[in-house]
Design a protein around this motif. Sequence first.
Motif, PDB file in Angstrom:
ATOM      1  N   LEU A 374       0.815  -1.207   0.000  1.00  0.00           N
ATOM      2  CA  LEU A 374       0.000   0.000   0.000  1.00  0.00           C
ATOM      3  C   LEU A 374       0.853   1.264   0.000  1.00  0.00           C
ATOM      4  CD1 LEU A 374      -2.858  -0.984   2.496  1.00  0.00           C
ATOM      5  CD2 LEU A 374      -2.931  -0.914  -0.005  1.00  0.00           C
ATOM      6  N   VAL A 375       1.942   1.240   0.756  1.00  0.00           N
ATOM      7  CA  VAL A 375       2.839   2.399   0.794  1.00  0.00           C
ATOM      8  C   VAL A 375       3.463   2.632  -0.568  1.00  0.00           C
ATOM      9  CG1 VAL A 375       4.946   3.361   1.792  1.00  0.00           C
ATOM     10  CG2 VAL A 375       3.323   2.150   3.247  1.00  0.00           C
ATOM     11  N   LEU A 376       3.946   1.551  -1.210  1.00  0.00           N
ATOM     12  CA  LEU A 376       4.569   1.692  -2.525  1.00  0.00           C
ATOM     13  C   LEU A 376       3.562   2.143  -3.579  1.00  0.00           C
ATOM     14  CD1 LEU A 376       7.021  -1.340  -2.708  1.00  0.00           C
ATOM     15  CD2 LEU A 376       7.522   1.041  -2.176  1.00  0.00           C
ATOM     16  N   LEU A 377       2.333   1.633  -3.504  1.00  0.00           N
ATOM     17  CA  LEU A 377       1.298   2.077  -4.439  1.00  0.00           C
ATOM     18  C   LEU A 377       1.008   3.567  -4.258  1.00  0.00           C
ATOM     19  CD1 LEU A 377      -1.299  -0.845  -4.472  1.00  0.00           C
ATOM     20  CD2 LEU A 377       0.350  -0.249  -6.228  1.00  0.00           C
ATOM     21  N   ALA A 378       0.936   4.010  -2.998  1.00  0.00           N
ATOM     22  CA  ALA A 378       0.687   5.427  -2.733  1.00  0.00           C
ATOM     23  C   ALA A 378       1.843   6.286  -3.239  1.00  0.00           C
ATOM     24  CB  ALA A 378       0.487   5.646  -1.236  1.00  0.00           C
ATOM     25  N   CYS A 379       3.080   5.853  -2.955  1.00  0.00           N
ATOM     26  CA  CYS A 379       4.256   6.592  -3.430  1.00  0.00           C
ATOM     27  C   CYS A 379       4.285   6.646  -4.947  1.00  0.00           C
ATOM     28  CB  CYS A 379       5.545   5.941  -2.921  1.00  0.00           C
ATOM     29  SG  CYS A 379       5.775   6.044  -1.136  1.00  0.00           S
ATOM     30  N   GLY A 380       3.990   5.497  -5.584  1.00  0.00           N
ATOM     31  CA  GLY A 380       3.998   5.437  -7.040  1.00  0.00           C
ATOM     32  C   GLY A 380       2.924   6.305  -7.666  1.00  0.00           C
ATOM     33  N   THR A 381       1.747   6.338  -7.058  1.00  0.00           N
ATOM     34  CA  THR A 381       0.656   7.148  -7.586  1.00  0.00           C
ATOM     35  C   THR A 381       0.984   8.635  -7.492  1.00  0.00           C
ATOM     36  OG1 THR A 381      -0.975   5.475  -6.964  1.00  0.00           O
ATOM     37  CG2 THR A 381      -1.785   7.711  -7.323  1.00  0.00           C
ATOM     38  N   ILE A 382       1.481   9.062  -6.333  1.00  0.00           N
ATOM     39  CA  ILE A 382       1.802  10.480  -6.141  1.00  0.00           C
ATOM     40  C   ILE A 382       2.957  10.903  -7.039  1.00  0.00           C
ATOM     41  CG2 ILE A 382       2.645  12.198  -4.484  1.00  0.00           C
ATOM     42  CD1 ILE A 382       1.221  10.530  -2.284  1.00  0.00           C
ATOM     43  N   SER A 383       4.015  10.076  -7.116  1.00  0.00           N
ATOM     44  CA  SER A 383       5.179  10.441  -7.924  1.00  0.00           C
ATOM     45  C   SER A 383       4.828  10.482  -9.402  1.00  0.00           C
ATOM     46  CB  SER A 383       6.325   9.465  -7.679  1.00  0.00           C
ATOM     47  OG  SER A 383       5.979   8.157  -8.085  1.00  0.00           O
ATOM     48  N   SER A 384       4.018   9.519  -9.857  1.00  0.00           N
ATOM     49  CA  SER A 384       3.611   9.500 -11.262  1.00  0.00           C
ATOM     50  C   SER A 384       2.768  10.721 -11.598  1.00  0.00           C
ATOM     51  CB  SER A 384       2.820   8.223 -11.554  1.00  0.00           C
ATOM     52  OG  SER A 384       2.382   8.206 -12.892  1.00  0.00           O
ATOM     53  N   THR A 385       1.888  11.109 -10.662  1.00  0.00           N
ATOM     54  CA  THR A 385       1.055  12.299 -10.870  1.00  0.00           C
ATOM     55  C   THR A 385       1.924  13.550 -10.993  1.00  0.00           C
ATOM     56  OG1 THR A 385      -0.783  11.298  -9.657  1.00  0.00           O
ATOM     57  CG2 THR A 385      -0.793  13.704  -9.886  1.00  0.00           C
ATOM     58  N   CYS A 386       2.906  13.687 -10.118  1.00  0.00           N
ATOM     59  CA  CYS A 386       3.807  14.854 -10.188  1.00  0.00           C
ATOM     60  C   CYS A 386       4.592  14.863 -11.501  1.00  0.00           C
ATOM     61  CB  CYS A 386       4.781  14.835  -9.006  1.00  0.00           C
ATOM     62  SG  CYS A 386       4.000  15.097  -7.402  1.00  0.00           S
ATOM     63  N   GLY A 387       5.067  13.684 -11.912  1.00  0.00           N
ATOM     64  CA  GLY A 387       5.801  13.591 -13.169  1.00  0.00           C
ATOM     65  C   GLY A 387       4.934  13.963 -14.357  1.00  0.00           C
ATOM     66  N   GLN A 388       3.677  13.540 -14.325  1.00  0.00           N
ATOM     67  CA  GLN A 388       2.771  13.847 -15.424  1.00  0.00           C
ATOM     68  C   GLN A 388       2.454  15.341 -15.495  1.00  0.00           C
ATOM     69  OE1 GLN A 388      -0.721  11.330 -15.897  1.00  0.00           O
ATOM     70  NE2 GLN A 388       0.350   9.667 -14.893  1.00  0.00           N
ATOM     71  N   ILE A 389       2.276  15.977 -14.346  1.00  0.00           N
ATOM     72  CA  ILE A 389       1.998  17.417 -14.341  1.00  0.00           C
ATOM     73  C   ILE A 389       3.140  18.177 -15.008  1.00  0.00           C
ATOM     74  CG2 ILE A 389       1.769  19.449 -12.859  1.00  0.00           C
ATOM     75  CD1 ILE A 389       0.222  17.673 -10.882  1.00  0.00           C
ATOM     76  N   ALA A 390       4.373  17.768 -14.711  1.00  0.00           N
ATOM     77  CA  ALA A 390       5.547  18.453 -15.257  1.00  0.00           C
ATOM     78  C   ALA A 390       5.698  18.221 -16.757  1.00  0.00           C
ATOM     79  CB  ALA A 390       6.807  17.995 -14.524  1.00  0.00           C
ATOM     80  N   SER A 391       5.410  17.008 -17.213  1.00  0.00           N
ATOM     81  CA  SER A 391       5.691  16.666 -18.614  1.00  0.00           C
ATOM     82  C   SER A 391       4.459  16.699 -19.517  1.00  0.00           C
ATOM     83  CB  SER A 391       6.316  15.264 -18.685  1.00  0.00           C
ATOM     84  OG  SER A 391       5.397  14.286 -18.220  1.00  0.00           O
ATOM     85  N   TYR A 392       3.268  16.910 -18.955  1.00  0.00           N
ATOM     86  CA  TYR A 392       2.039  16.783 -19.744  1.00  0.00           C
ATOM     87  C   TYR A 392       1.974  17.739 -20.941  1.00  0.00           C
ATOM     88  CZ  TYR A 392      -2.766  15.731 -20.911  1.00  0.00           C
ATOM     89  OH  TYR A 392      -3.889  15.326 -21.580  1.00  0.00           O
ATOM     90  N   PRO A 393       2.367  19.019 -20.804  1.00  0.00           N
ATOM     91  CA  PRO A 393       2.322  19.896 -21.990  1.00  0.00           C
ATOM     92  C   PRO A 393       3.116  19.327 -23.170  1.00  0.00           C
ATOM     93  CG  PRO A 393       2.596  21.214 -20.023  1.00  0.00           C
ATOM     94  CD  PRO A 393       2.731  19.781 -19.595  1.00  0.00           C
ATOM     95  N   LEU A 394       4.261  18.722 -22.887  1.00  0.00           N
ATOM     96  CA  LEU A 394       5.048  18.114 -23.959  1.00  0.00           C
ATOM     97  C   LEU A 394       4.319  16.908 -24.551  1.00  0.00           C
ATOM     98  CD1 LEU A 394       8.551  18.341 -22.269  1.00  0.00           C
ATOM     99  CD2 LEU A 394       7.965  19.377 -24.466  1.00  0.00           C
ATOM    100  N   ALA A 395       3.642  16.137 -23.700  1.00  0.00           N
ATOM    101  CA  ALA A 395       2.883  14.982 -24.186  1.00  0.00           C
ATOM    102  C   ALA A 395       1.721  15.432 -25.060  1.00  0.00           C
ATOM    103  CB  ALA A 395       2.374  14.154 -23.002  1.00  0.00           C
ATOM    104  N   LEU A 396       1.071  16.524 -24.665  1.00  0.00           N
ATOM    105  CA  LEU A 396      -0.050  17.045 -25.448  1.00  0.00           C
ATOM    106  C   LEU A 396       0.424  17.537 -26.817  1.00  0.00           C
ATOM    107  CD1 LEU A 396      -3.120  18.970 -24.462  1.00  0.00           C
ATOM    108  CD2 LEU A 396      -1.603  20.129 -26.060  1.00  0.00           C
ATOM    109  N   VAL A 397       1.522  18.276 -26.834  1.00  0.00           N
ATOM    110  CA  VAL A 397       2.063  18.773 -28.101  1.00  0.00           C
ATOM    111  C   VAL A 397       2.486  17.608 -28.991  1.00  0.00           C
ATOM    112  CG1 VAL A 397       3.997  20.043 -29.129  1.00  0.00           C
ATOM    113  CG2 VAL A 397       2.740  21.029 -27.211  1.00  0.00           C
ATOM    114  N   ARG A 398       3.099  16.587 -28.390  1.00  0.00           N
ATOM    115  CA  ARG A 398       3.476  15.398 -29.154  1.00  0.00           C
ATOM    116  C   ARG A 398       2.261  14.776 -29.830  1.00  0.00           C
ATOM    117  NH1 ARG A 398       4.190  10.451 -25.472  1.00  0.00           N
ATOM    118  NH2 ARG A 398       1.936  10.781 -25.525  1.00  0.00           N
TER     119      ARG A 398
END
Length: 465
Positions: A374-398
Motif C-alpha cells: 500500500l505504501v509503494l502504491l501510494a508513493c507510485g501514484t503520487i510520484s507518477s502524478t507529479c511527473g505527469q503534471i511536469a511533462s504533460y504539456p510536452l505529451a499534449l504537443v506530441r
Amino acid sequence: MEGDIETEQRYAKLFNQLDSNKDGHVDINELREGLEAMGKRSCHNAEQEILRAGDTDQDGQLSFEEFTRYLADREKRLLIMFNSLDRNNDGRIDVSEIQQCFQNLGVHITLDQAHKILLSMDCDGTLTIDWLEWRDHFLLNPLHNMEDVVTYWKHSSILDIGESLAVPDEFSKKEINSGMWWKQLLAGGVAGAVSRTGTAPLDRLKVLMQVHGSKSHSLSMLKGLKAMIEEGGVRSLWRGNGINVLKIAPESAIKFMAYEQIKKVIRGQQETLRVQERFIAGSLAGAIAQTVIYPMEVLKTRLALRRTGQFSGMSDCARHILRTEGVKAFSKGYLPNLLGIVPYAGIDLAVYETLKNTWLQRYRAGTSAHPGVLVLLACGTISSTCGQIASYPLALVRTRMQAQATVQGAPQLSMLALFRYIVAQEGFLGLYRGIAPNFMKVIPAVSISYVVYENMKRLLGVTSR
C-alpha cells in the motif's frame, strides 16, 4: 545468546500470537493473518513457505513442536547468513558490509542506498545491525540465502502504467546468467498489457480531448465517452490499444539492454553508480527505446483517432500514412516526446524515492526493509502524478503533432510554433487538456499492474522481492 528457557518462552509468545483460536495449532489462515498483524508479511506467500518447511507431519497446520523446530532451524540459517555479512567479525553489520554483499552478487548500490537499507532494520539507533535485530527482522521471512536477501532488499521498478520512463530494474549476475531477468521482464510485460487494456478507454479519451478539445469545441469526459460509443459502439473504446500492448515487449527489452550497456560506460573503473548517474543511464535507455519504437506511438495515436471503418487494421493504417504523408510522418512529435522523458522520469523518480525514504525513516523500527504494497502504491501514484503534471504539456504537443494530418483545417506546425498556437488560442490551461482521464487511470493502472505482476512472478517461479 539466550538460554534454552528464554528461547522457548520467546517461541511460545510468538506461537500464541499466531494461534488466534487457541487450539494449539496454527493453520495457513492464522499464519497469514498473524504475519499481517505483526507487519511481517513482507515476503510474497510467506505463510505458504513457512507451513511447507515446518509441517513435518503434513496435516496442514503447525503444532507448537513443529513451530519451535522451524524457528530453531531458521535461527541457525540466519546466524550463518549474519556471519557471512559480518566480514570484520565485530558482531555488527554496517553500511559498507551491506554494500559489499550487493557487489559480491553483481548488483551495485551506493553507500547512501545501503544506509537506507540499514535504517529500515536498525531498531536501537546505533547505525549498525546486531544479531538480535537481524534475527527478529528475518525470523518469519522465509529467505534461504544471501542472494534471496539481496533480491528482497532490491526495489523493483518494473511496474508499468503506460507512461512510466523511470529507471529500469537492476539484476544480479546470477539472475542474468540464469535467465531470471527475462522472466521479470515477461511478468512486467504481461502486467503492463493487462493494465493498459483495463485503462484503454481512459487513454483513448485522453487522446481525443488532447486533439479535439478546445475553447470553441468543448469536450468534457462524459461528452467524449458518449461520442466514442455513439460513433463506434463500446468496442471503439479500445481503439489503438492493440498496438499499445504490442510495443511493451520491444520497449522493455530495448530499455533493459540499453540500460545495462550505458551503466558499464558510465561506471568505467568505479564500483558503483550514484543516484544521478543511474538516472542519466535510465533516461538515456528510455530515450533509445522510445526512438526505436516511436513509429508505433504514431500508429497508436492515429488508430485511437480513426473513424469506424477508416482502416482495416494496423498494417493498413501504416500503409495509408506512408502513402499519403511519407516516412517523415512516423517521426512527428518525436522531439517533444524525447524532451518529456527528462522531467517525467526525473520528477517521478525523485518524488518516489523521497516519499519512500521519508516513510522508512519515520517507521524504520518496523520489521520490513520494504515499505509494503500500500505504501509503494501510494508513493507510485503520487510520484507518477507529479511527473505527469511536469511533462504533460510536452505529451499534449506530441499527440497534436502526431495527429495534425487527421484534423481537418489544423495547421501543420513545429513544436515551438504549436506551443505558441495552443497558448494563444486556448490559454495556458490548453496545454493540460485531457489530463483528468490521465490522472483517473493512474491508481487502477498501478493496482492492476501490481496484482498481475505478482501473480505472473509466481507462475514463472520468480523469487518474490
